[in-house]
Design an enzyme around this catalytic site. Structure first.
Site, PDB file in Angstrom:
ATOM      1  N   TYR A 294       7.613   3.327  16.034  1.00 36.61           N
ATOM      2  CA  TYR A 294       7.329   4.258  17.132  1.00 36.61           C
ATOM      3  C   TYR A 294       8.522   4.373  18.067  1.00 36.61           C
ATOM      4  O   TYR A 294       8.965   5.489  18.384  1.00 36.61           O
ATOM      5  CB  TYR A 294       6.095   3.793  17.904  1.00 36.61           C
ATOM      6  CG  TYR A 294       5.652   4.752  18.973  1.00 36.61           C
ATOM      7  CD1 TYR A 294       5.215   6.039  18.646  1.00 36.61           C
ATOM      8  CD2 TYR A 294       5.678   4.406  20.319  1.00 36.61           C
ATOM      9  CE1 TYR A 294       4.812   6.937  19.614  1.00 36.61           C
ATOM     10  CE2 TYR A 294       5.274   5.294  21.303  1.00 36.61           C
ATOM     11  CZ  TYR A 294       4.843   6.554  20.950  1.00 36.61           C
ATOM     12  OH  TYR A 294       4.451   7.451  21.920  1.00 36.61           O
TER      13      TYR A 294
ATOM     14  N   ASN B  75       2.452   5.704  30.411  1.00 37.23           N
ATOM     15  CA  ASN B  75       1.015   5.555  30.125  1.00 37.23           C
ATOM     16  C   ASN B  75       0.188   6.598  30.872  1.00 37.23           C
ATOM     17  O   ASN B  75       0.301   6.731  32.087  1.00 37.23           O
ATOM     18  CB  ASN B  75       0.534   4.160  30.519  1.00 37.23           C
ATOM     19  CG  ASN B  75       1.071   3.086  29.608  1.00 37.23           C
ATOM     20  OD1 ASN B  75       2.282   2.896  29.507  1.00 37.23           O
ATOM     21  ND2 ASN B  75       0.179   2.375  28.936  1.00 37.23           N
TER      22      ASN B  75
ATOM     23  N   VAL C   6      -6.180   1.289  28.707  1.00 33.96           N
ATOM     24  CA  VAL C   6      -7.165   1.791  29.664  1.00 33.96           C
ATOM     25  C   VAL C   6      -8.468   2.124  28.948  1.00 33.96           C
ATOM     26  O   VAL C   6      -9.556   1.724  29.381  1.00 33.96           O
ATOM     27  CB  VAL C   6      -6.637   3.025  30.422  1.00 33.96           C
ATOM     28  CG1 VAL C   6      -7.672   3.513  31.430  1.00 33.96           C
ATOM     29  CG2 VAL C   6      -5.335   2.694  31.146  1.00 33.96           C
TER      30      VAL C   6
ATOM     31  N   GLY D 223      -1.833 -12.059  25.997  1.00 36.37           N
ATOM     32  CA  GLY D 223      -0.888 -12.861  26.756  1.00 36.37           C
ATOM     33  C   GLY D 223      -1.525 -13.338  28.050  1.00 36.37           C
ATOM     34  O   GLY D 223      -2.738 -13.527  28.143  1.00 36.37           O
TER      35      GLY D 223
ATOM     36  N   GLY E 121      -1.509 -11.645  30.867  1.00 37.14           N
ATOM     37  CA  GLY E 121      -1.966 -10.525  31.683  1.00 37.14           C
ATOM     38  C   GLY E 121      -1.030 -10.152  32.810  1.00 37.14           C
ATOM     39  O   GLY E 121      -1.367  -9.309  33.642  1.00 37.14           O
ATOM     40  N   LYS E 122       0.160 -10.741  32.840  1.00 36.34           N
ATOM     41  CA  LYS E 122       1.092 -10.466  33.925  1.00 36.34           C
ATOM     42  C   LYS E 122       2.078  -9.348  33.589  1.00 36.34           C
ATOM     43  O   LYS E 122       2.862  -8.940  34.454  1.00 36.34           O
ATOM     44  CB  LYS E 122       1.859 -11.739  34.296  1.00 36.34           C
ATOM     45  CG  LYS E 122       0.956 -12.819  34.890  1.00 36.34           C
ATOM     46  CD  LYS E 122       1.749 -14.067  35.249  1.00 36.34           C
ATOM     47  CE  LYS E 122       0.827 -15.146  35.835  1.00 36.34           C
ATOM     48  NZ  LYS E 122       1.574 -16.396  36.147  1.00 36.34           N
TER      49      LYS E 122
ATOM     50  N   THR F 266       3.346  -5.644  33.128  1.00 37.14           N
ATOM     51  CA  THR F 266       2.991  -4.502  33.977  1.00 37.14           C
ATOM     52  C   THR F 266       3.126  -3.176  33.222  1.00 37.14           C
ATOM     53  O   THR F 266       3.922  -3.046  32.287  1.00 37.14           O
ATOM     54  CB  THR F 266       3.870  -4.437  35.241  1.00 37.14           C
ATOM     55  OG1 THR F 266       5.218  -4.093  34.879  1.00 37.14           O
ATOM     56  CG2 THR F 266       3.840  -5.756  35.986  1.00 37.14           C
TER      57      THR F 266
END
Length: 225
Positions: free
Chosen positions: A46, A75, A89, A106, A108-109, A111
Site C-alpha cells: 500500500y 484518516n 474508527v 500495542g 495504544g499510545k 497517534t
C-alpha cells in the site's frame, strides 16, 4: 487512467495517502517530507503503491502536460463506511455497539488524526477547482492516541465499553499528524468538524445498520412496535 486523461484532456485527481510518509521521523508531516517507509514490509504494497502512483502522476504532468492534482488523505471517518472494513474508527464503533471489547494493538499510545468525511469532500473540491497541483495534506490536525479515541467512542456509545489489548502489527506508524499550512494558504481549506462532533453522526448510522429499524408486529388488528 493517466493514459485516458491524456487522450480526453481530463484533469486527473490522485487520492494518495498519509501512508506515503511511512513511520515518520518528522512530526507533524509536511508535504516536502519524503517519508520513512520499509519497502519490503507487510504494509509496503500500500505505502509504495501510493508513492509509485504519485511518481507516475507527476511524470505524466511534467512530460506530457497532463493536468493533475494530488491529495494526501489522512484518516477519514463518517456515515456509510463499511462496518467491518478493519479501519480503527469503524472497528471501535462496531465493537462498542455490539458490546464487544474494543481492540487496541500495542500500548495504544500511537497517534492518528481523524477528519470527518464532509471536510475531506470540501478539500477535494477546492483542490480540483483550484490551480495548484499539490501534493496537499488533507486531514484534521487534531491528534489522538488510540486510547483517547477509545475514550471518545465510550463517551458516544457506552462508558462501560471494554478495551482489549493485542500485540501490535508490524511497521505500525507511531505518530501521524498533518501539517495543513499549505492547504490553508493555497486552497483556503481547513477542517471544521471535530471528532467529538462528527463521531456521533457515524455512530447513529452504524447503530441503524447493525440493529435495523424497529419492526412493527400486527397483534389482534392493532400495531405494536
Amino acid at each position: 487512467m493517466l493514459g485516458l486523461a491524456k487522450r480526453v484532456g481530463a484533469r486527473f485527481l490522485l487520492t494518495s495517502t498519509s501512508e506515503v510518509y511511512g513511520d515518520p521521523l518528522q512530526h507533524p508531516q509536511v508535504e516536502t517530507y519524503w517519508g520513512n517507509v520499509n519497502p519490503i514490509g507487510v504494509r509496503s504494497c500500500y505505502d509504495e503503491g501510493k508513492r509509485t502512483a504519485e511518481t507516475l502522476t507527476m511524470d505524466y504532468h511534467r512530460s506530457l502536460g497532463i493536468e493533475v492534482r494530488i491529495a494526501r488523505i489522512f484518516n477519514t471517518y463518517g456515515p456509510r463506511m463499511c462496518i467491518d472494513d478493519g479501519r480503527v474508527v469503524s472497528n471501535f464503533v462496531a465493537q462498542a455497539l455490539r458490546k464487544e471489547p474494543m481492540t487496541v494493538y500495542g500500548d495504544g499510545k500511537q497517534t492518528r488524526s481523524f477528519q470527518y468525511v464532509s471536510d475531506l469532500v470540501e478539500g477535494l473540491i477546492r483542490l480540483m477547482e483550484g490551480d495548484y497541483v499539490g501534493p496537499f495534506n488533507l486531514g484534521n490536525p487534531g491528534e489522538f492516541t488510540m486510547l483517547e479515541l477509545a475514550e471518545v467512542v465510550q463517551e458516544a456509545i457506552d462508558p462501560n465499553a471494554k478495551i482489549e489489548f493485542r500485540p501490535n502489527t508490524e511497521d505500525d506508524p507511531h505518530k501521524r499528524k498533518p501539517d495543513i499550512s499549505k492547504a490553508k494558504q493555497l486552497l483556503g481549506w481547513e477542517p471544521t468538524i471535530s471528532l467529538r462532533k462528527g463521531l456521533p453522526l457515524m455512530v447513529n448510522d452504524f447503530r441503524q445498520r447493525i440493529f435495523g429499524s424497529p419492526k412493527t408486529i400486527i397483534v389482534g388488528g392493532g400495531a405494536t412496535a
